[in-house]
Write a protein that holds these residues in place. Structure first.
Motif, short mmCIF file in Angstrom:
data_model
loop_
_atom_site.label_atom_id
_atom_site.label_comp_id
_atom_site.label_asym_id
_atom_site.label_seq_id
_atom_site.Cartn_x
_atom_site.Cartn_y
_atom_site.Cartn_z
N ARG A 199 20.74 28.42 33.54
CA ARG A 199 22.31 28.55 33.72
C ARG A 199 23.06 27.59 33.53
O ARG A 199 24.07 27.50 32.97
CB ARG A 199 22.62 29.53 34.97
N PHE A 200 22.67 26.39 34.10
CA PHE A 200 23.29 25.21 34.05
C PHE A 200 23.03 24.32 32.86
O PHE A 200 23.71 23.31 32.82
CB PHE A 200 23.03 24.20 35.28
N GLY A 201 22.08 24.78 31.95
CA GLY A 201 21.71 23.90 30.82
C GLY A 201 20.78 22.52 31.26
O GLY A 201 20.94 21.55 30.52
N ILE A 202 20.30 22.51 32.33
CA ILE A 202 19.52 21.45 32.71
C ILE A 202 18.17 21.42 31.84
O ILE A 202 17.47 22.39 31.85
CB ILE A 202 19.21 21.46 34.30
N THR A 203 17.94 20.28 31.35
CA THR A 203 16.63 20.14 30.58
C THR A 203 15.63 19.72 31.55
O THR A 203 16.12 18.66 32.27
CB THR A 203 16.83 19.10 29.39
N VAL A 204 14.44 20.38 31.51
CA VAL A 204 13.30 20.05 32.44
C VAL A 204 12.13 19.12 31.79
O VAL A 204 11.62 19.57 30.55
CB VAL A 204 12.92 21.20 33.08
N HIS A 205 11.84 17.97 32.06
CA HIS A 205 10.64 17.20 31.77
C HIS A 205 9.63 17.21 32.70
O HIS A 205 9.80 16.45 33.67
CB HIS A 205 11.07 15.84 31.27
N GLU A 206 8.65 18.19 32.47
CA GLU A 206 7.56 18.08 33.44
C GLU A 206 6.22 17.22 33.01
O GLU A 206 6.07 16.90 31.78
CB GLU A 206 6.93 19.68 33.94
N HIS A 207 5.56 16.72 34.20
CA HIS A 207 4.44 16.00 33.85
C HIS A 207 4.84 14.59 32.96
O HIS A 207 4.42 14.40 32.07
CB HIS A 207 3.51 16.62 33.15
N ALA A 208 6.02 14.06 33.37
CA ALA A 208 6.61 13.11 32.80
C ALA A 208 6.54 11.99 33.82
O ALA A 208 7.12 11.95 34.79
CB ALA A 208 7.91 13.14 32.41
N ASP A 209 5.54 10.88 33.36
CA ASP A 209 5.34 9.67 34.39
C ASP A 209 6.20 8.67 34.03
O ASP A 209 5.98 7.98 32.95
CB ASP A 209 3.78 9.46 34.16
#
Length: 407
Positions: A199-209
């Motif tokens: 809804r907020f347009g937030i990009t999610v980067h998971e498993h990003a060290d």
């Protein structure tokens, strides 16, 4: 002579401990001094709101404790000598020494970079009021379409990312985490969180060290094969005009520089009454304490345990000084609450040992509950006995008192 109690730090844990001690001990017998570098009480759970441009209520400590029997001392703590029972301070008049008979250490925590290059030089954070205000200024400098990257997928990171995205819909907001974002939540809560990010347009980067923070973004570790050298090319970067570091908290190094027994994290090791296991005249509360909770698990840093630790500490110290039975019971959890902007939130019910259950509140109702909890935390500073009777008792006299304190 009066028994001198010095409380270092006026966050939730320290401020509540000082106020509750004043309600438990007779003023003729004790002198309670609360030392804090900031003249105002800072609602740390609202720093993401301050950073996003909201104004918070001013809460001068001297006004909050007026008439309570607690003396407020505005000063920076430089060192503690637990063997000489003194604290080195710096205030507006310069360096000074403050002696004590009982010490409550509640200096809290600050941002932890875990040795990551570039955090101090290029990242902002929300671990304190001044830091939040600096972040606010940087956000105001950003133009529409520029990117804010929040590093850290815990409570602080999620709240900061959603608050910024709501306040500045013209910006691109992203969040990066070494593991999963909010991966400790229940399935229902994680589903709502994903919907909120969308809804907020937030990009999610998971498993990003993240291994380095730069002026124009972050560099990630690239490990296509075990033991491979990280590759720092465009495929392993997340570009951003502003990086907000929320990847963890660390305690101040003052306790570790003393002869107190501390944990590997630098927290003071305490027993079930929040008393130092190495120095019986020292107590620790809040983020500064390494304490075991329900199930024998260390309590995590956070507001959820600050108040119960303060109640436990104040009641135990007061009981020892007055010759009464010392209360002791393990501290547990009830819920985890995180705001998702001003009109949305998640209230996750947890077990006493902090494991998520299937019971979750979301949306506007959860936002109202979260606001009540935040407001209640600030209210409890000026109502440290939660409206229960004060019962100010005299100290036990002579050798009896000395024996009680030493045990």
């Amino acid at each position: 002579m009066k028994h001198r109690i010095v409380v270092l730090g006026a966050g939730y844990a320290g401020a509540i401990t000082a106020g509750r001690l004043a309600k438990r001990l007779h003023r003729d017998d004790v002198e309670i001094t609360l030392v804090n570098a900031d003249p105002e009480f800072v609602e740390r759970v609202r720093m993401h709101q301050l950073a996003s441009g909201q104004e918070l209520a001013s809460r001068p400590l001297r006004d909050m404790f007026a008439g309570s029997g607690v003396q407020v001392r505005v000063a920076r703590v430089d060192a503690v000598d637990v063997d000489g029972k003194t604290v080195e301070l710096t205030d507006e008049h310069g360096a000074t020494t403050l002696g004590y008979d009982s010490l409550v250490y509640a200096l809290g925590s600050t941002v932890a970079d875990y040795g990551t290059a570039g955090v101090a030089e290029h990242a902002q954070h929300v671990a304190g009021k001044q830091a939040a205000l600096r972040l606010r200024n940087r956000l105001n400098e950003l133009a529409a379409g520029e990117t804010v990257l929040v590093v850290g997928g815990g409570l602080t990171g999620i709240e900061a990312a959603t608050e910024i995205a709501e306040a500045r819909p013209d910006l691109r907001v992203a969040i990066a985490a070494r593991g999963g974002v909010g991966d400790w939540l229940s399935d229902k809560a994680r589903h709502h969180l994903r919907q909120t990010f969308e809804r907020f347009g937030i990009t999610v980067h998971e498993h990003a060290d993240v291994v380095r923070v730069e002026a124009n973004g972050v560099v990630l570790a690239s490990a296509p094969a075990q033991g491979a050298t990280p590759i720092h090319d465009s495929a392993h970067r997340i570009p951003a005009q502003l990086t907000v570091w929320t990847a963890g908290f660390a305690v101040h190094p003052i306790a570790a520089a003393t002869t107190l027994e501390v944990s590997a994290s630098g927290q003071i090791v305490v027993d079930g009454t929040l008393r130092s296991v190495s120095h019986p005249d020292v107590y620790a509360v809040g983020d500064a304490a390494f304490a075991m909770g329900v199930g024998g698990r260390p309590l995590r840093m956070g507001c959820a345990t600050a108040s119960p630790m303060a109640w436990q500490c104040a009641d135990a110290l007061a009981a020892r000084l007055t010759g009464r039975k010392v209360p002791e019971s393990p501290i547990g959890y009830a819920s985890q609450c995180l705001s998702l902007g001003r009109r949305d939130a998640i209230v996750q019910k947890v077990t006493p040992d902090d494991q998520p259950t299937s019971t979750v509140l979301t949306g506007r109702i959860a936002a109202r509950v979260k606001e009540l909890i935040c407001s209640g935390a600030a209210w409890s500073v000026t109502h440290p006995t939660l409206m229960m009777p004060s019962r100010r008792r005299h100290l036990a006299a002579g050798p009896v008192a000395a024996e009680l304190v030493a045990k």
